[in-house]
Design an enzyme around this catalytic site. Structure first.
Site, PDB file in Angstrom:
ATOM      1  N   SER A 180       1.045  -0.962  -0.136  1.00  0.00           N
ATOM      2  CA  SER A 180       0.095  -0.002  -0.395  1.00  0.00           C
ATOM      3  C   SER A 180       1.033   1.175  -0.055  1.00  0.00           C
ATOM      4  O   SER A 180       2.120   1.615   0.235  1.00  0.00           O
ATOM      5  CB  SER A 180      -0.792   0.041   1.412  1.00  0.00           C
ATOM      6  OG  SER A 180      -2.057   1.027   0.989  1.00  0.00           O
ATOM      7  N   GLU A 181       0.764   2.104  -1.026  1.00  0.00           N
ATOM      8  CA  GLU A 181       1.570   2.834  -1.362  1.00  0.00           C
ATOM      9  C   GLU A 181       1.926   4.239   0.179  1.00  0.00           C
ATOM     10  O   GLU A 181       2.673   4.974   0.457  1.00  0.00           O
ATOM     11  CB  GLU A 181       0.665   4.312  -2.445  1.00  0.00           C
ATOM     12  CG  GLU A 181      -0.755   4.922  -1.950  1.00  0.00           C
ATOM     13  CD  GLU A 181      -0.781   5.451  -3.013  1.00  0.00           C
ATOM     14  OE1 GLU A 181      -1.149   6.451  -3.841  1.00  0.00           O
ATOM     15  OE2 GLU A 181      -1.286   4.753  -3.930  1.00  0.00           O
ATOM     16  N   ASN A 182       0.675   4.178   1.009  1.00  0.00           N
ATOM     17  CA  ASN A 182       1.326   4.571   2.551  1.00  0.00           C
ATOM     18  C   ASN A 182       1.644   3.956   3.356  1.00  0.00           C
ATOM     19  O   ASN A 182       1.939   4.701   4.273  1.00  0.00           O
ATOM     20  CB  ASN A 182      -0.745   4.909   3.143  1.00  0.00           C
ATOM     21  CG  ASN A 182      -0.906   4.103   3.968  1.00  0.00           C
ATOM     22  OD1 ASN A 182      -1.292   2.881   2.104  1.00  0.00           O
ATOM     23  ND2 ASN A 182      -1.488   3.173   4.768  1.00  0.00           N
TER      24      ASN A 182
END
Length: 213
Positions: free
Chosen positions: A47-49
């Site tokens: 997940s990019e976060n």
């Protein structure tokens, strides 16, 4: 007209994700893929976060408000999973370390152009987010979306009319009507919803299709 359900679409995408793959699931419909990955297949969800080793959605009542995906939905972290800085997460995306990303889209062109961040509406907030990095950085780009808009317009087109996220980057399209491969010859039909004919599919698609072989 028979259509695949959202769970059937997610299960179909999950079927094409191989053992050991590093995969990013985009905001919205693609997040459902996490719930359909086989338990005996090791897949590393990113997940990019700043998550690597993300698991499926938690059971009701078991949500952790500090453990969310990029779409701010509660998720789980598998044993061995890790948190990382946002910058490191984007370095994974931009550095070619993701095998597959699964993205939603407003439009996909027959050559694989992707438009998934802005419709050009004057009151919309422009925010491409990490979609551009994923579209260019992942080794394969899968798009998961409805075949048509709510007003009946095809989301599969000859040329995108919305601002592009990436050029010629999409490899495969999964819709509620079909699975299509982007090839040098055009869009090749790989599968169709049960009972749907090629002629019916072509009639609701805004770009020429190559028949199922």
């Amino acid at each position: 007209m028979n259509k695949f359900t959202r769970d059937q679409m997610a299960a179909r995408v999950a079927q094409d994700i191989p053992e050991g793959a590093y995969v990013n699931l985009g905001i919205g419909l693609p997040t459902k893929v996490a719930d359909h990955l086989p338990a005996d297949r090791e897949v590393f969800l990113h997940s990019e976060n700043g998550l690597l080793g993300m698991g499926p959605a938690p059971a009701t009542g078991q949500e952790d408000e500090d453990l969310i995906n990029a779409g701010k939905q509660p998720v789980t972290l598998l044993t061995g999973g890790a948190y990382c800085h946002h910058g490191d997460s984007f370095a994974m995306m931009r550095g070619g370390h993701l095998d597959i990303c699964v993205l939603g889209a407003f439009q996909v062109a027959s050559n694989g152009d992707l438009a998934n961040w802005h419709t050009g509406a004057p009151d919309a907030i422009p925010a491409v987010g990490g979609a551009m990095d994923l579209a260019i950085g992942a080794k394969q780009v899968f798009v998961m979306m409805d075949h048509q808009t709510k007003t009946g317009e095809s989301k599969i087109v000859t040329h995108c009319s919305y601002p592009l996220t990436g050029m010629a980057c999409v490899n495969r399209i999964y819709t509620d009507l079909a699975v299509l491969d982007v090839t040098l010859q055009g869009l090749a039909v790989r599968e169709m919803a049960p009972g749907l004919s090629f002629e019916e599919l072509q009639a609701v698609t805004g770009a020429p299709l190559l028949p199922l072989k």
